[in-house]
Design a protein around this motif. Structure first.
Motif, PDB file in Angstrom:
ATOM      1  N   ASP A 172      50.952 -28.114  -4.458  1.00 53.08           N
ATOM      2  CA  ASP A 172      50.362 -26.796  -4.228  1.00 53.08           C
ATOM      3  C   ASP A 172      49.440 -26.792  -3.002  1.00 53.08           C
ATOM      4  O   ASP A 172      49.429 -25.834  -2.224  1.00 53.08           O
ATOM      5  CB  ASP A 172      49.595 -26.354  -5.475  1.00 53.08           C
ATOM      6  CG  ASP A 172      49.342 -24.852  -5.456  1.00 53.08           C
ATOM      7  OD1 ASP A 172      50.330 -24.109  -5.274  1.00 53.08           O
ATOM      8  OD2 ASP A 172      48.181 -24.441  -5.580  1.00 53.08           O
ATOM      9  N   ARG A 222      54.095 -31.310 -19.567  1.00 48.43           N
ATOM     10  CA  ARG A 222      54.497 -29.928 -19.273  1.00 48.43           C
ATOM     11  C   ARG A 222      53.306 -28.959 -19.334  1.00 48.43           C
ATOM     12  O   ARG A 222      53.221 -28.017 -18.550  1.00 48.43           O
ATOM     13  CB  ARG A 222      55.593 -29.489 -20.249  1.00 48.43           C
ATOM     14  CG  ARG A 222      56.316 -28.265 -19.740  1.00 48.43           C
ATOM     15  CD  ARG A 222      57.499 -27.857 -20.588  1.00 48.43           C
ATOM     16  NE  ARG A 222      57.969 -26.562 -20.104  1.00 48.43           N
ATOM     17  CZ  ARG A 222      58.827 -26.410 -19.097  1.00 48.43           C
ATOM     18  NH1 ARG A 222      59.340 -27.454 -18.503  1.00 48.43           N
ATOM     19  NH2 ARG A 222      59.169 -25.205 -18.693  1.00 48.43           N
ATOM     20  N   ASP A 223      52.397 -29.205 -20.253  1.00 50.25           N
ATOM     21  CA  ASP A 223      51.237 -28.315 -20.364  1.00 50.25           C
ATOM     22  C   ASP A 223      50.067 -28.761 -19.506  1.00 50.25           C
ATOM     23  O   ASP A 223      49.052 -28.091 -19.440  1.00 50.25           O
ATOM     24  CB  ASP A 223      50.777 -28.229 -21.827  1.00 50.25           C
ATOM     25  CG  ASP A 223      51.867 -27.633 -22.715  1.00 50.25           C
ATOM     26  OD1 ASP A 223      52.637 -26.786 -22.194  1.00 50.25           O
ATOM     27  OD2 ASP A 223      51.961 -28.012 -23.885  1.00 50.25           O
ATOM     28  N   HIS A 275      60.418 -25.268 -10.443  1.00 48.52           N
ATOM     29  CA  HIS A 275      59.559 -26.065 -11.323  1.00 48.52           C
ATOM     30  C   HIS A 275      58.125 -25.551 -11.319  1.00 48.52           C
ATOM     31  O   HIS A 275      57.712 -24.824 -10.428  1.00 48.52           O
ATOM     32  CB  HIS A 275      59.504 -27.513 -10.805  1.00 48.52           C
ATOM     33  CG  HIS A 275      60.716 -28.320 -11.150  1.00 48.52           C
ATOM     34  ND1 HIS A 275      61.159 -28.498 -12.423  1.00 48.52           N
ATOM     35  CD2 HIS A 275      61.583 -29.008 -10.358  1.00 48.52           C
ATOM     36  CE1 HIS A 275      62.240 -29.264 -12.421  1.00 48.52           C
ATOM     37  NE2 HIS A 275      62.530 -29.574 -11.176  1.00 48.52           N
ATOM     38  N   LYS A 276      57.357 -26.013 -12.301  1.00 47.41           N
ATOM     39  CA  LYS A 276      55.905 -25.877 -12.218  1.00 47.41           C
ATOM     40  C   LYS A 276      55.418 -26.651 -10.993  1.00 47.41           C
ATOM     41  O   LYS A 276      56.150 -27.496 -10.468  1.00 47.41           O
ATOM     42  CB  LYS A 276      55.252 -26.444 -13.484  1.00 47.41           C
ATOM     43  CG  LYS A 276      55.441 -25.588 -14.718  1.00 47.41           C
ATOM     44  CD  LYS A 276      54.570 -26.110 -15.856  1.00 47.41           C
ATOM     45  CE  LYS A 276      54.511 -25.099 -16.992  1.00 47.41           C
ATOM     46  NZ  LYS A 276      53.402 -25.398 -17.906  1.00 47.41           N
ATOM     47  N   THR A 277      54.185 -26.414 -10.588  1.00 49.65           N
ATOM     48  CA  THR A 277      53.688 -27.032  -9.357  1.00 49.65           C
ATOM     49  C   THR A 277      52.578 -28.023  -9.657  1.00 49.65           C
ATOM     50  O   THR A 277      51.703 -27.735 -10.465  1.00 49.65           O
ATOM     51  CB  THR A 277      53.149 -25.944  -8.411  1.00 49.65           C
ATOM     52  OG1 THR A 277      54.151 -24.978  -8.236  1.00 49.65           O
ATOM     53  CG2 THR A 277      52.790 -26.536  -7.072  1.00 49.65           C
ATOM     54  N   SER A 278      52.632 -29.173  -9.006  1.00 48.24           N
ATOM     55  CA  SER A 278      51.544 -30.140  -9.165  1.00 48.24           C
ATOM     56  C   SER A 278      50.454 -29.847  -8.132  1.00 48.24           C
ATOM     57  O   SER A 278      50.644 -29.032  -7.227  1.00 48.24           O
ATOM     58  CB  SER A 278      52.068 -31.559  -8.979  1.00 48.24           C
ATOM     59  OG  SER A 278      52.035 -31.916  -7.618  1.00 48.24           O
ATOM     60  N   SER A 290      64.174 -26.409 -14.928  1.00 46.64           N
ATOM     61  CA  SER A 290      62.807 -25.922 -15.103  1.00 46.64           C
ATOM     62  C   SER A 290      62.617 -25.323 -16.493  1.00 46.64           C
ATOM     63  O   SER A 290      61.497 -25.146 -16.951  1.00 46.64           O
ATOM     64  CB  SER A 290      62.463 -24.895 -14.019  1.00 46.64           C
ATOM     65  OG  SER A 290      63.356 -23.801 -14.060  1.00 46.64           O
ATOM     66  N   GLN A 291      63.709 -25.006 -17.184  1.00 39.51           N
ATOM     67  CA  GLN A 291      63.641 -24.512 -18.573  1.00 39.51           C
ATOM     68  C   GLN A 291      64.990 -24.770 -19.241  1.00 39.51           C
ATOM     69  O   GLN A 291      65.943 -25.144 -18.565  1.00 39.51           O
ATOM     70  CB  GLN A 291      63.284 -23.029 -18.595  1.00 39.51           C
ATOM     71  CG  GLN A 291      64.285 -22.177 -17.825  1.00 39.51           C
ATOM     72  CD  GLN A 291      63.757 -20.773 -17.532  1.00 39.51           C
ATOM     73  OE1 GLN A 291      62.648 -20.599 -17.040  1.00 39.51           O
ATOM     74  NE2 GLN A 291      64.566 -19.784 -17.831  1.00 39.51           N
ATOM     75  N   TYR A 305      58.191 -33.183 -17.035  1.00 39.63           N
ATOM     76  CA  TYR A 305      57.357 -33.725 -15.948  1.00 39.63           C
ATOM     77  C   TYR A 305      56.769 -35.098 -16.265  1.00 39.63           C
ATOM     78  O   TYR A 305      55.647 -35.417 -15.888  1.00 39.63           O
ATOM     79  CB  TYR A 305      56.268 -32.716 -15.555  1.00 39.63           C
ATOM     80  CG  TYR A 305      56.861 -31.366 -15.246  1.00 39.63           C
ATOM     81  CD1 TYR A 305      57.600 -31.192 -14.082  1.00 39.63           C
ATOM     82  CD2 TYR A 305      56.737 -30.297 -16.127  1.00 39.63           C
ATOM     83  CE1 TYR A 305      58.202 -29.971 -13.803  1.00 39.63           C
ATOM     84  CE2 TYR A 305      57.324 -29.072 -15.855  1.00 39.63           C
ATOM     85  CZ  TYR A 305      58.059 -28.916 -14.694  1.00 39.63           C
ATOM     86  OH  TYR A 305      58.656 -27.720 -14.418  1.00 39.63           O
ATOM     87  N   ASP A 323      50.175 -28.357 -14.310  1.00 37.23           N
ATOM     88  CA  ASP A 323      49.609 -27.293 -13.480  1.00 37.23           C
ATOM     89  C   ASP A 323      48.169 -26.943 -13.875  1.00 37.23           C
ATOM     90  O   ASP A 323      47.619 -25.963 -13.406  1.00 37.23           O
ATOM     91  CB  ASP A 323      50.514 -26.053 -13.472  1.00 37.23           C
ATOM     92  CG  ASP A 323      50.902 -25.613 -14.870  1.00 37.23           C
ATOM     93  OD1 ASP A 323      50.458 -26.259 -15.851  1.00 37.23           O
ATOM     94  OD2 ASP A 323      51.654 -24.623 -14.981  1.00 37.23           O
TER      95      ASP A 323
END
Lengths: 221, 583
Positions: free
Chosen positions: B197, A187-188, B190-193, B219-220, B235, A191
């Motif tokens: 991206d 998670r950290d 979600h966050k992006t990989s 996502s949370q 993830y 990105d």
């Protein structure tokens, strides 16, 4: 009763792990002069030597790093063949058996154990003692066979699957490719690590979850 | 055969739609519900040590055991079929939660045009040669009528995404081609990989409209209207073909089972395979089933709901001689018609950077709909509808990732030279994938196989299915556009795959097989009415992908759930009060 067969493998790959025989009893691997004797579940010792040698030509140890022998790929294959997958316990095996087109996939009657037995016999009892160039020549001659395709696929699986399945000993495979193992969270990191390697010391599933994990091949039916 | 005490409702299949029906009925009425699930009992807690690529993604341990039952396939009614002996183009689930346990959680709404596809095609392409054998149909329910149920399903699962059309206003950054939403998504994207991206920025700079793939993995942290709280996604990448280790992914065992399992009016019997639907004089009377020990039972019920996977819903009705089997020669009969899969393809590419493709989530990624639906078709090139292009970062294990080598690097497929090339390029490769809607055709259908049988000796279901030039035009377009985007991303393009000359069962495409008991506005051309009720047997209801008259480019689960909510409302609010045909 069938005589128990063993194979000698380099100790580097097997740091004091317990190997389970097909009968289910645990045998502690003893290190002697840098090698250990591993109990075999499916192959006899001669067959295991042939398969081990063939896997080492498919994924050799070279100046890019260790290969199939060092990762104990042979143990992985032996366990898979001895387990339910090797006996086609999850494949549709009712007849009639008919040949069809490539789009219908493998339609043969032989299960993985039978394909291996026949394929190993065809490689020849002297395979492991041949010069490497002669081994390669014999492998090239069977490159298009189903047996070779299985052998190649299983070599990759034995290199890079979780060590709970018997291969990837000492996480050699995952170290080779920089795979950190089944970590619980990125998670950290997801990105942040953009275009650069995520370098973590690999951990196996058992190390991540902190308990014994039993593979499908080891489960009681 | 032992005859059991009658129940109010028996549900065949303990997957997403079956458990949703069970939950709605037991929450809103006092009726008794029994769910019969052929596979093993599962709970949410058992996935904590399941992050093993070999057992789950390669050996497919959560899927139906093909040794017990499979299907047969042939390309045309002139050929004889052979059994699918090992897994390939799709992977049916089994056990509590069904395929809803190991799905990727991509949660698309179908576009408004999909629900009136026959009318839409007739208006836009009157007299088109391409449509000669296409049997697309209107569902008898519109997108607007379904919209609130879509939102209900999204809130239940906690779908993460960004709206591109809010009450008719286009919103930049969302999917501007989607149908109007009454509300924003329950959760942000979600966050992006990294690759996702790169795809997003390249697609945007090319003038396309990338949007985050809607995902039913949280996502949370999120609490849904039923009071279920789940943690946000980490993830870890073990989603598709796995149960989620922490329950971030929407699964029947974490969303529905906890709401029903303690209820006196609910029972789930695992390991119980339903063999026949009993019926007389136009009414269902219950089902017969065999348990895992081989004992046979008759379960009488006032209402029967078929909620098993597409092929099994159709097969059960064929085996039970309930309905008129479809005949492709005369185009008469409704049971088994409009079999569709999904039109899939991909373009592999290589970047000279580390992509960390093992990080991700099933639904993490970006997509463009600029070539979907009616947006960019080219009738002159034989193309009436396209599909979506996606860059997913769904988490790739080392077995799936190893061995991708750019063209021209080496001819070897084993040995030292191959090993060095594979190591050099490891984790520097990914793929742009394509999913397009598959037209139903007169010649593609399901019936019972005359030769091959399951472990009980009952005939297997037979799929007669092949691609046409239209599907080839869809994937040709996808490969052309996908390769262009990859090149603009600065990547070297590798191997690509379209649908090919003939349908193949040997490689995975998607588990989105649809049709066979389709929904429609008339009993002459469909099996269920727009409430999911059987046209001729009013106490028999059917949920899931078998009711879809055609496939869409988006993944079907969300639409199945929205349709199931609609069916539950019709059954509870109308049928239970006044039993009889609703339409």
């Amino acid at each position: 009763m069938k005589r128990r067969e063993f194979l000698t493998v380099p100790v580097k790959g097997l740091g004091g792990v317990l190997i389970y025989s097909l009968a289910g009893e645990a045998i502690r691997v003893q290190a002697q002069d840098g090698v250990v004797r591993v109990p075999l579940r499916f192959f006899n010792e001669a067959e295991a030597r042939t398969v081990q040698a063939a896997c080492a030509r498919i994924f050799p140890a070279d100046d890019s790093g260790p290969g199939a022998t060092e990762a104990n790929v042979i143990v992985y294959i032996d366990h898979q063949l001895a387990g339910p997958w090797g006996a086609d316990k999850h494949r549709y095996t009712k007849g009639p058996w008919v040949e069809s087109m490539p789009e219908h996939g493998y339609q043969g009657k032989e299960n993985p154990r039978e394909i291996y037995r026949a394929g190993v016999a065809k490689l020849g009892g002297d395979f492991a003692s041949l010069a490497l160039a002669a081994q390669d020549e014999r492998l090239r001659a069977i490159e298009k066979t189903l047996f070779f395709q299985l052998l190649r696929t299983h070599t990759i699986e034995g290199m890079f699957s979780d060590p709970l399945h018997g291969g990837n000993a000492g996480l050699i495979g995952w170290q080779l490719i920089g795979y950190p193992g089944p970590l619980m969270s990125y998670r950290d990191e997801i990105d942040k690590y953009h275009g650069m390697p995520f370098e973590a010391k690999p951990r196996s599933l058992e190390q991540v979850v902190g308990r014994k994990v039993v593979g499908w091949e080891d489960e009681k039916e | 055969m032992q005859r059991l005490k009658p129940v109010d409702v028996v549900i065949v299949g303990g997957g997403f739609t079956g458990l949703l029906m069970a939950k709605e009925i037991t929450a809103r009425t006092s009726r008794s519900v029994v769910v019969l699930e052929r596979g093993p009992a599962r709970t949410n807690g058992q996935y904590s040590a399941g992050m093993d690529e070999l057992d789950y993604a390669v050996r497919l341990r959560m899927m139906q055991n093909l040794a017990d039952e499979t299907l047969t396939h042939r390309h045309s009614a002139k050929a004889s079929a052979v059994p699918v002996r090992q897994y390939g183009s799709f992977q049916p689930g089994t056990g509590t939660g069904g395929a809803g346990e190991h799905w990727g959680a991509l949660s698309y709404r179908f576009g408004p045009d999909v629900f009136r596809l026959e009318s839409d095609l007739r208006e836009k392409h009157p007299g088109s040669k391409i449509l000669e054998n296409v049997t697309a149909q209107d569902w008898g329910v519109t997108y607007d009528e379904l919209e609130l149920n879509y939102y209900r399903a999204e809130r239940m699962m906690g779908v993460s995404g960004k709206a591109g059309n809010l009450r008719g206003q286009k919103v930049e950054g969302g999917n501007v081609f989607e149908g109007p939403r009454s509300q924003e998504f329950p959760l942000p994207p979600h966050k992006t990989s990294y690759v996702a991206d790169r795809f997003r920025t390249t697609a945007r700079d090319s003038g396309y409209h990338p949007y985050p793939v809607p995902s039913a993995t949280l996502s949370q942290t999120y609490k849904n209207p039923d009071g279920i709280t789940r943690a946000g996604c980490q993830y870890c990448g073990y989603c598709t073909r796995f149960g989620c280790m922490i329950g971030a992914k929407a699964q029947p065992t974490n969303l529905l089972l906890p709401l029903v399992e303690h209820k006196k009016t609910f029972a789930l019997r695992a390991g119980c395979q339903v063999r026949r639907v009993l019926h007389r004089d136009g009414m269902a009377e219950g089902v017969t089933y065999t348990d895992s020990a081989g004992n046979e039972f008759e379960q009488p019920a006032r209402v029967v709901i078929l909620s098993s996977w597409t092929l099994n819903n159709v097969r059960l009705l064929l085996l039970s001689k309930l309905g008129e089997p479809y005949d492709p020669a005369t185009a008469k009969g409704t049971l088994g018609r409009n079999l569709t899969h999904q039109v899939s393809g991909n373009v592999r590419f290589f970047l000279n950077e580390y992509l960390n493709t093992f990080m991700g989530a099933g639904g993490l990624g970006f997509a463009i709909d600029d070539f979907d639906g009616n947006n960019a078709f080219d009738p002159a090139a034989g193309l009436l509808r396209g599909g979506q292009l996606r860059m997913q970062a769904s988490g790739e294990g080392p077995l799936a990732a190893f061995g991708h080598i750019p063209p021209g690097e080496t001819k070897a497929v084993w040995g030292s030279e191959w090993k060095k090339a594979a190591l050099k390029w490891h984790d520097k490769s990914s793929q742009i994938s394509f999913e397009g809607g598959h037209f139903p055709y007169r010649q593609n259908y399901m019936d019972l196989d005359p030769t091959y049988t399951d472990k009980f000796g009952d005939p297997l279901i037979r799929l007669t299915l092949d691609w046409t030039d239209h599907e080839r035009a869809q994937t040709d377009m996808a490969i052309r556009v996908g390769s262009e985007i990859a090149r603009r991303m600065g990547a070297k393009v590798g191997a690509s795959r379209g649908v090919g000359a003939r349908y193949s069962v040997t490689y995975y495409q998607s588990t989105h097989i649809q049709g066979g008991t389709i929904m429609g506005a008339s009993p002459e051309r469909s099996v269920v009415n727009p409430c999911s009720q059987h046209w001729k047997t009013p106490n028999l209801w059917i949920t899931g992908g078998s009711t879809f008259p055609q496939s869409a480019s988006g993944n079907p689960t969300l639409t199945m759930l929205a349709m199931t909510y609609r069916a539950a409302d019709a059954m509870i609010d109308r049928y239970f009060k006044h039993p009889g045909a609703l339409a």
